[in-house]
Scaffold this motif. Structure first.
Motif, PDB file in Angstrom:
ATOM      1  N   ILE A 108     -21.246   1.567 -25.478  1.00 34.51           N
ATOM      2  CA  ILE A 108     -19.850   1.652 -25.883  1.00 34.51           C
ATOM      3  C   ILE A 108     -19.701   0.193 -26.660  1.00 34.51           C
ATOM      4  CG2 ILE A 108     -18.937   3.488 -24.950  1.00 34.51           C
ATOM      5  CD1 ILE A 108     -18.115   0.172 -23.826  1.00 34.51           C
ATOM      6  N   VAL A 109     -18.836   0.229 -27.756  1.00 29.57           N
ATOM      7  CA  VAL A 109     -18.201  -1.125 -27.931  1.00 29.57           C
ATOM      8  C   VAL A 109     -17.019  -1.246 -27.997  1.00 29.57           C
ATOM      9  CG1 VAL A 109     -18.270  -2.767 -30.241  1.00 29.57           C
ATOM     10  CG2 VAL A 109     -20.222  -1.211 -29.672  1.00 29.57           C
ATOM     11  N   TYR A 110     -16.210  -2.313 -27.453  1.00 31.95           N
ATOM     12  CA  TYR A 110     -14.810  -2.583 -27.498  1.00 31.95           C
ATOM     13  C   TYR A 110     -14.535  -2.998 -28.797  1.00 31.95           C
ATOM     14  CZ  TYR A 110     -15.739  -2.750 -22.298  1.00 31.95           C
ATOM     15  OH  TYR A 110     -15.805  -2.368 -20.832  1.00 31.95           O
ATOM     16  N   ILE A 111     -13.687  -2.190 -29.192  1.00 30.89           N
ATOM     17  CA  ILE A 111     -12.853  -2.309 -30.732  1.00 30.89           C
ATOM     18  C   ILE A 111     -11.471  -2.709 -30.681  1.00 30.89           C
ATOM     19  CG2 ILE A 111     -14.564  -0.969 -31.922  1.00 30.89           C
ATOM     20  CD1 ILE A 111     -12.539   1.244 -32.017  1.00 30.89           C
ATOM     21  N   ASP A 112     -10.559  -2.642 -29.435  1.00 35.85           N
ATOM     22  CA  ASP A 112      -9.546  -3.148 -29.485  1.00 35.85           C
ATOM     23  C   ASP A 112      -9.083  -3.374 -27.872  1.00 35.85           C
ATOM     24  OD1 ASP A 112      -6.987  -4.214 -30.354  1.00 35.85           O
ATOM     25  OD2 ASP A 112      -6.350  -2.229 -31.486  1.00 35.85           O
ATOM     26  N   LYS A 113      -8.278  -4.050 -27.791  1.00 35.83           N
ATOM     27  CA  LYS A 113      -7.661  -4.272 -26.241  1.00 35.83           C
ATOM     28  C   LYS A 113      -6.393  -4.921 -26.233  1.00 35.83           C
ATOM     29  CE  LYS A 113      -9.268  -7.559 -22.499  1.00 35.83           C
ATOM     30  NZ  LYS A 113     -10.189  -8.565 -22.009  1.00 35.83           N
TER      31      LYS A 113
END
Length: 250
Positions: A108-113
Motif C-alpha cells: 500500500i502507498v500512503y497518498i493522503d493523511k
C-alpha cells in the motif's frame, strides 16, 4: 419541459433497475403515463443513444451512451480531491490521524493523511509504502479483493516480524481476512508499530475493486476498545461515502 426531463430520467432509472429490459407497456404502467407518452420518451432516448431496443418483443435497455459517459466520468475522478473533505471530517470527529492509501503492486502507498493538534509521530508519510499483511488498510484491501488476486498477493508475502503482535503465517492472515470481510472493517493492533492501533475499511472504485482504503490511527491510550466501538461506524460510513463518490454502486 421539466416534466418531460423528469419522466425521461424515471425511464432511465427503471431500466437501470431492470437490466434485462422492459417493454413500452411495462414502462407506461410503472410511470403511470399513457403508452403513447412512454413511446415518445423512449424514441427520444433511443435517438440519443441512451436506450436500445432489443429482440422481437421490442424491449428497451440502457444504451451504449452510458459506457461512453462512464468512461469520461471515471477517468476524470480525482480520489484525493474527492476523499479529502470526508477524511478531514473523520479526523475531526475522531480526534485521530486519518490515512488514505492505495494498492500498488504488493504494497500500500500512503497518498493522503490528515493530522490534528494531538497527533503523535508514527511511521506513515505521504508517498511511503507499507505491507499488506500487518496494516489495517492493507488487510482491508486484501479482504475485499477477489479470491484469485488476494491469493496471488498473499503467496508472495515474506512475513517479517515488526512487533510481537505481527501475524507471521498465511493461515493466520487468511483466517483474519474472513472476519474482516464479515465485519467490513479491519484492525492493526500494534502489528506494525508498538503502541499504535488502527482500524481500516476498504474504499471501492467505480468497478467495485478495493483500490483504496481508509484508516483511523492513534496511540493505545486513545484507542481503547470502548473508543474504537465509537470510531468504527464513522470509519465505515466515511469509506462508503467515498466509494459512492467514486462511482461505486452496490
Amino acid at each position: 419541459m421539466i416534466q418531460s426531463v423528469d419522466r425521461a430520467l424515471q425511464v432511465l432509472e427503471l431500466l437501470r433497475e431492470n437490466p434485462r429490459g422492459l417493454g413500452v407497456t411495462e414502462i407506461s404502467t410503472a410511470l403511470k403515463v399513457a403508452k403513447s407518452t412512454a413511446h415518445r420518451l423512449l424514441m427520444s432516448l433511443e435517438e440519443h443513444g441512451y436506450v436500445q431496443k432489443f429482440g422481437r418483443d421490442s424491449t428497451y435497455r440502457l444504451g451504449l451512451k452510458f459506457i461512453e459517459m462512464n468512461y469520461i466520468v471515471t477517468h476524470n475522478l480525482n480520489v484525493l480531491e474527492i476523499a479529502r473533505p470526508f477524511i478531514e471530517t473523520l479526523s475531526t470527529k475522531t480526534g485521530e490521524i486519518v490515512h488514505l492509501v492505495m494498492l500498488d503492486g504488493q504494497e500500500i502507498v500512503y497518498i493522503d493523511k490528515v493530522e490534528n493538534s494531538s497527533t503523535i509521530r508514527i511511521y506513515s508519510q505521504i508517498g511511503r509504502r507499507g505491507p499488506l499483511y500487518c496494516t489495517a488498510v492493507g488487510k482491508a484491501i486484501l479482504a475485499y479483493l477477489d479470491e484469485e488476486e488476494a491469493s496471488r498477493l498473499i503467496s508472495k508475502v515474506v512475513f517479517k516480524k515488526f512487533t510481537d503482535h505481527t501475524l507471521l503465517s498465511r493461515e493466520a492472515l487468511e483466517n483474519e481476512l474472513v472476519t474482516i470481510k464479515k465485519d467490513a472493517y479491519s484492525y492493526d493492533n500494534q502489528e506494525h508499530e508498538m503502541g499504535i492501533r488502527c482500524i481500516g475499511a476498504p474504499i471501492m472504485d467505480h468497478s467495485g475493486r478495493p483500490q483504496y482504503a481508509l484508516s483511523v490511527t492513534g496511540p493505545l491510550d486513545r484507542m481503547s476498545d470502548e473508543i474504537l466501538e465509537k470510531h468504527i461506524p464513522l470509519l465505515k460510513e466515511t469509506a462508503t461515502k467515498i466509494s459512492r463518490s467514486l462511482g461505486y454502486i452496490k
